[in-house]
Design a protein around this motif. Structure first.
Motif, mmCIF file in Angstrom:
data_model
loop_
_atom_site.group_PDB
_atom_site.id
_atom_site.type_symbol
_atom_site.label_atom_id
_atom_site.label_comp_id
_atom_site.label_asym_id
_atom_site.label_seq_id
_atom_site.Cartn_x
_atom_site.Cartn_y
_atom_site.Cartn_z
ATOM 1 N N GLY A 436 0.918 -1.280 -0.049
ATOM 2 C CA GLY A 436 -0.100 0.085 -0.181
ATOM 3 C C GLY A 436 0.826 1.253 -0.171
ATOM 4 O O GLY A 436 0.373 2.262 0.552
ATOM 5 N N THR A 437 1.994 1.167 -0.715
ATOM 6 C CA THR A 437 2.944 2.362 -0.476
ATOM 7 C C THR A 437 3.327 2.695 -2.136
ATOM 8 O O THR A 437 3.282 1.726 -2.917
ATOM 9 N N ILE A 438 4.278 3.628 -2.323
ATOM 10 C CA ILE A 438 4.765 4.076 -3.488
ATOM 11 C C ILE A 438 6.106 3.213 -3.346
ATOM 12 O O ILE A 438 6.902 3.602 -2.459
ATOM 13 N N PRO A 439 6.608 2.559 -4.394
ATOM 14 C CA PRO A 439 7.821 1.922 -4.295
ATOM 15 C C PRO A 439 8.991 3.233 -4.376
ATOM 16 O O PRO A 439 8.851 4.169 -5.221
ATOM 17 N N HIS A 440 10.117 3.001 -3.647
ATOM 18 C CA HIS A 440 11.255 3.990 -3.578
ATOM 19 C C HIS A 440 12.466 3.483 -3.161
ATOM 20 O O HIS A 440 12.479 2.497 -2.668
ATOM 21 N N ARG A 441 13.374 4.297 -3.581
ATOM 22 C CA ARG A 441 14.678 3.961 -2.966
ATOM 23 C C ARG A 441 15.237 5.394 -2.368
ATOM 24 O O ARG A 441 15.406 6.315 -3.117
ATOM 25 N N GLY A 443 13.642 7.431 -1.030
ATOM 26 C CA GLY A 443 12.696 8.853 -1.320
ATOM 27 C C GLY A 443 12.593 8.988 -2.705
ATOM 28 O O GLY A 443 11.598 9.715 -3.299
ATOM 29 N N ARG A 444 13.358 8.353 -3.685
ATOM 30 C CA ARG A 444 13.185 8.398 -5.230
ATOM 31 C C ARG A 444 12.222 7.480 -5.458
ATOM 32 O O ARG A 444 12.427 6.123 -5.443
ATOM 33 N N VAL A 445 11.042 7.985 -6.380
ATOM 34 C CA VAL A 445 10.138 6.793 -6.779
ATOM 35 C C VAL A 445 10.719 5.986 -7.735
ATOM 36 O O VAL A 445 11.427 6.356 -8.671
ATOM 37 N N LEU A 446 10.273 4.626 -7.517
ATOM 38 C CA LEU A 446 10.611 3.503 -8.685
ATOM 39 C C LEU A 446 9.442 2.955 -9.389
ATOM 40 O O LEU A 446 8.439 3.156 -9.015
ATOM 41 N N ASP A 447 9.794 2.706 -10.795
ATOM 42 C CA ASP A 447 8.646 2.261 -11.599
ATOM 43 C C ASP A 447 7.915 1.122 -10.872
ATOM 44 O O ASP A 447 6.767 0.845 -11.248
ATOM 45 N N ARG A 448 8.711 0.501 -10.047
ATOM 46 C CA ARG A 448 8.152 -1.036 -9.538
ATOM 47 C C ARG A 448 8.922 -1.371 -8.160
ATOM 48 O O ARG A 448 10.314 -0.719 -8.337
ATOM 49 N N PRO A 449 8.749 -1.978 -7.196
ATOM 50 C CA PRO A 449 9.398 -2.239 -6.312
ATOM 51 C C PRO A 449 11.007 -2.715 -6.744
ATOM 52 O O PRO A 449 10.824 -3.833 -7.491
ATOM 53 N N GLY A 450 11.784 -2.463 -6.195
ATOM 54 C CA GLY A 450 13.263 -2.675 -6.860
ATOM 55 C C GLY A 450 13.579 -2.471 -8.070
ATOM 56 O O GLY A 450 14.517 -2.953 -8.861
ATOM 57 N N GLY A 451 12.444 -1.433 -8.721
ATOM 58 C CA GLY A 451 12.886 -1.315 -10.185
ATOM 59 C C GLY A 451 13.829 -0.136 -10.350
ATOM 60 O O GLY A 451 14.649 0.386 -9.720
ATOM 61 N N SER A 452 13.455 0.530 -11.499
ATOM 62 C CA SER A 452 14.160 1.907 -11.757
ATOM 63 C C SER A 452 13.464 3.190 -11.384
ATOM 64 O O SER A 452 12.327 3.342 -11.363
ATOM 65 N N GLU A 453 14.413 4.067 -11.186
ATOM 66 C CA GLU A 453 14.022 5.544 -10.710
ATOM 67 C C GLU A 453 13.071 6.045 -11.660
ATOM 68 O O GLU A 453 13.244 6.273 -13.167
#
Ligand SMILES: Cc1cc2nc3c(=O)[nH]c(=O)nc-3n(C[C@H](O)[C@H](O)[C@H](O)COP(=O)(O)OP(=O)(O)OC[C@H]3O[C@@H](n4cnc5c(N)ncnc54)[C@H](O)[C@@H]3O)c2cc1C
Ligand SMILES: NC(=O)c1ccc[n+]([C@@H]2O[C@H](COP(=O)([O-])OP(=O)(O)OC[C@H]3O[C@@H](n4cnc5c(N)ncnc54)[C@H](OP(=O)(O)O)[C@@H]3O)[C@@H](O)[C@H]2O)c1
Ligand code: SF4
Ligand code: SF4
Length: 502
Positions: A436-441, A443-453
């Motif tokens: 239920g969250t926006i995937p991030h690394r 604080g930078r949003v990722l296109d999917r969990p563990g994906g690209s910024e």
């Protein structure tokens, strides 16, 4: 004569750097800061200078000679939490602050940042950004009024905590800050429009909905979410006219987090005591006619796993107009505590369990090892079937398993689920349905969990970390996000031309 941290502490650590002798702990660099339910002052080191008082946005720090009777217990709590004294440097380390390197303001091109949501995470993000020259922020919220759960979540009888909005007003008054309220991103304005007109977008949309409770009968009238009741008593536009049945002498709340404690306390507080608070007039009028005399707060696990926090339990236990009871079928085992805070929590619960009842006062029962099975009733709620649980440990987690043959019915006219909150996706923004969250690394949003910024997109607050923690927890969270954003700006990765092409 030390100063004392009291119940309202929302763990934002503002006091830490005001203290000349570094006696307020844990500091943000100390490992227990992330799990601290409040900060505390070491009474042996405090020199009573009072500098922390002005730094605290919620008035949580009080000189010991000004503590109210109900707050006296925090004097001991600060002392106990400070023992044994930990080694620390003369000053708490100040985290390095990143600077925006190219002075875009002077070049005529301010760094324009959109923040989606106007809750604590958004306001702390704006504050961090506006420390930089040449930054402009526009804060959007779907509601016509700002401050998110600081306005529509914090209980009306927690006046000190609600005063954090004074800090937010100071942030709003800084040059470069603009509100656009009553605008829902993803409905009234698309994320592409937002990106086209800003160098960066920070999503701080919180966790707008409640988690469901999947048991039979949960849809009956009188079976509601705590979210609805909280929104009702706080005059949230979505729920101001909710119908909350208060015509039966018992209400049951499923889940025992701080939200459950807030709702139980408001239902148990005499209406005349709430009259001077920020409570909605509609809710106050309904509470005047309430017949509720007992609120049972159900925890499926044991006292050592209670989801409420120690300061909130202490605050409730100090109320002399509420008959607080504890029902723990397997007893309260001090050895089950995982840390010092938990051990103090179990001591407090044991003290409450040993108290004589207070006949005549509204009762709150903290009932442990009881799981909901079925909401009962035909055209409205008449009760809740529950089962006793036993606790098993798997992979280090304590789990509650219903015991066969232990079911019983609690008659009630109102059953509230208070089993946590959940983030809602914004159309066009990545979302992880599992958390239920926006995937991030960082604080930078990722296109999917563990994906690209996703270039130019950032996230802060509950939609980043999940629905946990206090108002002040969002400050450290926002700082991490802004640090990432400024690093990207300094690296030349932000710019509206790029954003429009995304
Ligand atoms: C009932 C309750 C009581 C609490 N009491 C306390 C307390 O006493 N002390 C304490 O320290 N902490 C308390 N907390 C925790 C604290 O409120 C949270 O830590 C904090 O509010 C989270 O901040 P946030 O900005 O991430 O989310 P929120 O406060 O939820 O803010 C999110 C904002 O985003 C807006 N939004 C959502 N989607 C969109 C969209 N698509 N477009 C535009 N706007 C949008 C929402 O309207 C909202 O204003 C409480 C929490 C709850 C649920
Ligand atoms: N005064 C304050 O500082 C304040 C006030 C309000 C909220 N907050 C903060 O806001 C955050 C959210 O609080 P919250 O109370 O909504 O959530 P919470 O602390 O996560 O508590 C959720 C409760 O629901 C229970 N639960 C979940 N699923 C269940 C199920 N299927 N059946 C029975 N019980 C179930 C959990 O039990 P298990 O533990 O067994 O899963 C837990 O007791 C917390 O971090 C809280 O501290 C702070
Ligand atoms: S009163 Fe002064 S010395 Fe004591 S905790 Fe506050 S800032 Fe530190
Ligand atoms: S709310 Fe912040 S400033 Fe106040 S006591 Fe807690 S950590 Fe310190």
């Amino acid at each position: 004569m030390p100063h004392v941290v009291t119940q309202a502490c929302c763990a934002d650590a503002s006091c830490v750097h005001a203290c000349p002798v570094n006696c307020i702990h844990p500091t943000p660099d100390e490992p227990d800061f992330a799990t601290a339910e409040m900060l505390y002052i070491d009474p042996d080191v405090c020199v009573d200078c009072g500098a922390c008082v002005g730094a605290c946005p919620v008035g949580a720090i009080v000189p010991d000679d000004r503590l109210t009777t109900g707050e006296q217990v925090f004097l001991d709590l600060n002392a106990v939490l400070s023992t044994p004294s930990r080694p620390y440097p003369p000053q708490a380390p100040v985290p390095p602050i990143r600077r925006l390197e190219n002075d875009r303001g002077r070049a005529g091109h301010p760094l324009r940042v959109a923040i989606v949501g106007a809750g604590p995470a958004a306001l702390y993000t704006a504050d961090e950004l506006l420390r930089q020259p040449g930054v402009e922020v526009t804060v959007f919220d779907r509601l016509p009024v700002p401050h998110g759960l600081a306005r529509h979540g914090v209980a009306p009888d927690h006046a000190r905590t609600r005063s954090v909005t004074d800090l937010f007003t100071l942030i709003e008054n800084q040059p470069g800050f603009t509100y656009r309220l009553g605008v829902e991103i993803g409905r009234d304005l698309g994320v592409d429009d937002l990106a086209a007109h800003h160098d960066a977008v920070v999503y701080a949309t919180g966790a707008s909905t409640d988690r469901p409770l999947d048991i039979p009968g949960a849809g009956l009238p009188g079976s509601m979410s705590a979210t609805q009741v909280v929104s009702w008593y706080n005059a949230h536009p979505d729920h101001v006219d909710a119908r909350v049945p208060l015509d039966h002498e018992r209400a049951v709340i499923v889940g025992n987090g701080n939200v459950a404690l807030d709702v139980a306390r408001i239902l148990a507080t005499p209406a005349h005591s709430l009259a001077g608070t920020d409570i909605s007039p509609v809710a106050l009028e309904a509470l005047r006619g309430s017949r509720v005399r007992e609120i049972v707060v159900l925890g499926r696990r044991g006292p050592a796993q209670a989801a409420f926090t120690l300061p909130e339990l202490i605050g409730l236990a100090s109320r002399d107009d509420i008959d607080l009871r504890v029902q723990a079928p397997d007893g309260i085992d001090p050895g089950a505590a995982s840390d010092r805070q938990r051990s103090l929590m179990l001591d407090c619960l044991a003290d409450v369990a040993a108290r004589p009842p207070r006949p005549g006062s509204p009762r709150i029962v903290l009932r442990f090892q009881a799981a909901p099975v079925e909401v009962l009733g035909e055209d409205r709620v008449q009760g809740l079937r529950i089962a006793a649980t036993e606790l098993t440990t798997r992979d280090g987690d304590v789990r509650a398993v219903p015991r066969p043959g232990t079911e019983e019915v609690l008659d009630a006219g109102l059953v509230l689920r208070s089993v946590g909150y959940r983030g809602v996706p914004v159309p066009g923004v990545p979302f992880d349905p599992a958390t239920g969250t926006i995937p991030h690394r960082g604080g930078r949003v990722l296109d999917r969990p563990g994906g690209s910024e996703v270039p130019g997109a950032y996230v802060a607050g509950w939609i980043k970390r999940g629905p946990r923690g206090f108002i002040g927890s969002n400050k450290t969270c926002a700082r991490e996000t802004v640090d990432a954003l400024l690093a990207d700006a300094n690296a030349g990765l932000l710019g509206r031309a790029g954003a429009a092409g995304r």
